[in-house]
Design an enzyme around this catalytic site. Structure first.
Site, PDB file in Angstrom:
ATOM      1  NE  ARG A 168      -0.359   0.068   4.791  1.00  0.00           N
ATOM      2  CZ  ARG A 168      -0.343   1.249   5.307  1.00  0.00           C
ATOM      3  NH1 ARG A 168      -1.144   2.184   4.856  1.00  0.00           N
ATOM      4  NH2 ARG A 168       0.459   1.547   6.301  1.00  0.00           N
ATOM      5  NE  ARG A 171      -0.949  11.121   6.708  1.00  0.00           N
ATOM      6  CZ  ARG A 171       0.237  11.346   7.205  1.00  0.00           C
ATOM      7  NH1 ARG A 171       0.811  12.506   7.017  1.00  0.00           N
ATOM      8  NH2 ARG A 171       0.837  10.421   7.922  1.00  0.00           N
ATOM      9  NE  ARG A 191      19.775  -3.214  -2.917  1.00  0.00           N
ATOM     10  CZ  ARG A 191      20.653  -2.921  -3.849  1.00  0.00           C
ATOM     11  NH1 ARG A 191      21.468  -3.843  -4.325  1.00  0.00           N
ATOM     12  NH2 ARG A 191      20.753  -1.678  -4.314  1.00  0.00           N
ATOM     13  NE  ARG A 246      17.124   7.126   4.321  1.00  0.00           N
ATOM     14  CZ  ARG A 246      16.377   6.676   5.314  1.00  0.00           C
ATOM     15  NH1 ARG A 246      15.349   7.382   5.736  1.00  0.00           N
ATOM     16  NH2 ARG A 246      16.647   5.532   5.882  1.00  0.00           N
ATOM     17  CD  GLU A 268      19.983   5.343   4.027  1.00  0.00           C
ATOM     18  OE1 GLU A 268      19.867   6.126   5.007  1.00  0.00           O
ATOM     19  OE2 GLU A 268      19.101   4.541   3.692  1.00  0.00           O
ATOM     20  CE1 TYR A 302      13.928  -1.469   8.643  1.00  0.00           C
ATOM     21  CE2 TYR A 302      11.583  -1.410   9.152  1.00  0.00           C
ATOM     22  CZ  TYR A 302      12.829  -0.814   9.147  1.00  0.00           C
ATOM     23  OH  TYR A 302      12.977   0.441   9.675  1.00  0.00           O
ATOM     24  CG  ASP A 347       9.721   0.560  12.139  1.00  0.00           C
ATOM     25  OD1 ASP A 347      10.792   0.888  11.587  1.00  0.00           O
ATOM     26  OD2 ASP A 347       8.600   0.837  11.686  1.00  0.00           O
TER      27      ASP A 347
END
Ligand SMILES: Cc1cc2nc3c(=O)[nH]c(=O)nc-3n(C[C@H](O)[C@H](O)[C@H](O)COP(=O)(O)OP(=O)(O)OC[C@H]3O[C@@H](n4cnc5c(N)ncnc54)[C@H](O)[C@@H]3O)c2cc1C
Length: 370
Positions: free
Chosen positions: A171, A175, A248, A279, A304, A352, A354
């Site tokens: 997704r 917004r 990666r 970035r 990065e 991954y 958080d």
């Protein structure tokens, strides 16, 4: 046995578990192969600036328990992640919101934005997306995809978007409000004195050995502890017997610049394929309030660069495609039979995660075992 718990890895998973075990009176040893604690959340004070050595780390969660938990180890500021995207000489707000749509098309109202996006989606005539490009276009239309997703994603994965599986983008949040807050979570911030201090506080009173690789003395360590909390790579634990899991990697180029303010924002993504990095982060903006910048005459930025992973490189992002998922399942089946080793954290579970998820999982395991 010398220790109740051997904890392999001084990242957030290991540190939280170590703290909880120590608090309950267990004898704990933490070993860490790097020269520092805090894992990938590690920050180092350079020139008075807390530098996120392994990329921008912004703490965000809607889990009140986790948020309250971390407050005991550090004061958090009110940092709100509002990254920008640079495409050639154009600058856009992220995540995709009414500010972005105004910048793209000069429109003002949500209806105008919806009409444009829906028209582009319909015009692309994609019924069932078969790759990442089609998936993204079917979610946000062609223009946002071309300017803000394509180049960034192709750099990140080192592969054309048409060759990437559609599942990578399930997704894409859009917004239809003027809101640049990247996260939807209830709580967000950065520890004012850095993540390393936070983890140091967690590990207070606990024996920690740095530059100590578990595999240098695996058998000896296993014999020294009743239970092992292992947050290293699961495939390495089994000597890659089914083959290595793919990742990666990233490389970070830190630069000290003689100016107060380089880019005016903590994070700017470079979505143009011609720029090799994805970035630039400017660390002082993580802690300065956004209305004024510390006039120290210096700032530190980090570029990065995504890169292919090979043995010796740091494994950052697991590649959870069908092949690697099947491979991981083989390792996980072996792991489930281990009588005293628990495979945890991002490397132990090949996912991954958080930071708030890692902390939540570590607290859950602590509640189960201690
Ligand atoms: C570029 C980037 C940006 C991120 N940004 C965010 C963000 O903004 N917000 C967020 O919530 N999360 C972010 N994350 C995720 C965050 O880094 C992880 O959630 C967190 O670091 C996971 O903690 P961990 O303890 O599982 O793993 P790690 O932090 O990797 O800790 C594991 C430790 O184990 C050590 N180890 C491994 N093998 C051995 C061994 N054989 N012997 C001894 N030690 C060993 C490693 O050296 C490491 O220090 C980001 C991740 C990356 C890569």
């Amino acid at each position: 046995m010398t220790y109740d718990y051997l904890i392999v890895g001084a990242g957030l998973f290991g540190a939280v578990f170590a703290h909880e075990a120590h608090k309950k009176g267990h004898k704990v040893l933490v070993i860490e192969k790097r020269s520092h604690i805090a894992g990938n959340a590690y920050t180092q004070n350079m020139e008075g600036i807390e530098v996120h050595q392994y990329g921008a780390h912004i703490f965000h969660t809607s889990n009140r328990k986790v948020w309250d938990y971390v407050q005991q180890f550090a004061s958090f500021n009110r940092f709100t992640n509002s990254p920008l995207a640079r495409y050639q000489d154009e600058l856009y707000h992220l995540p995709f919101n009414m500010n972005t749509f105004h910048e793209l098309w000069g429109i003002i109202t949500p209806k105008e934005a919806m009409d444009i996006i829906q028209k582009q989606i319909a015009g692309a005539k994609i019924t069932t997306p078969t790759n990442l490009e089609e998936q993204a276009i079917s979610l946000v239309g062609t223009e946002i995809y071309e300017k803000l997703i394509k180049g960034y994603t192709e750099k990140q994965w080192g592969c054309e978007a048409t060759k990437l599986p559609s599942f990578i983008i399930r997704r894409l949040p859009i917004r239809y409000t003027y809101n640049n807050n990247y996260f939807n979570d209830d709580f967000q911030g950065i520890p004012v004195n850095g993540y390393t201090k936070l983890v140091k506080n967690m590990l207070e009173g606990i024996e920690v050995r740095l530059e100590t690789d578990f595999f240098a003395n695996k058998e000896e360590y296993c014999n020294q502890a009743n239970q092992i909390i292992y947050t290293g790579r699961i495939d390495q634990y089994y000597d890659h017997c089914f083959g290595p899991l793919a990742y990666r990697s990233l490389s970070f180029e830190h630069q000290l610049l003689a100016m107060d303010n380089y880019q005016g924002n903590a994070v700017i993504n470079y979505t143009d394929a011609s720029v090799p990095y994805t970035r630039i982060i400017e660390h002082k903006h993580f802690v300065s309030d956004s209305t004024h910048v510390v006039a120290s005459g210096k700032t530190i930025i980090t570029k990065e660069y995504p890169s292919p992973w090979q043995p010796g490189c740091e494994p950052y992002y697991p590649i959870n495609d069908a092949t690697n998922t099947a491979l991981y399942e083989q390792y996980a089946a072996l792991a489930s039979k281990e009588p005293k080793v628990f495979f945890c954290g991002r490397l132990g579970t090949y996912r991954y995660l958080d930071m708030h998820v890692v902390i939540e999982q570590s607290l859950q395991l602590a509640a189960q075992l201690l």
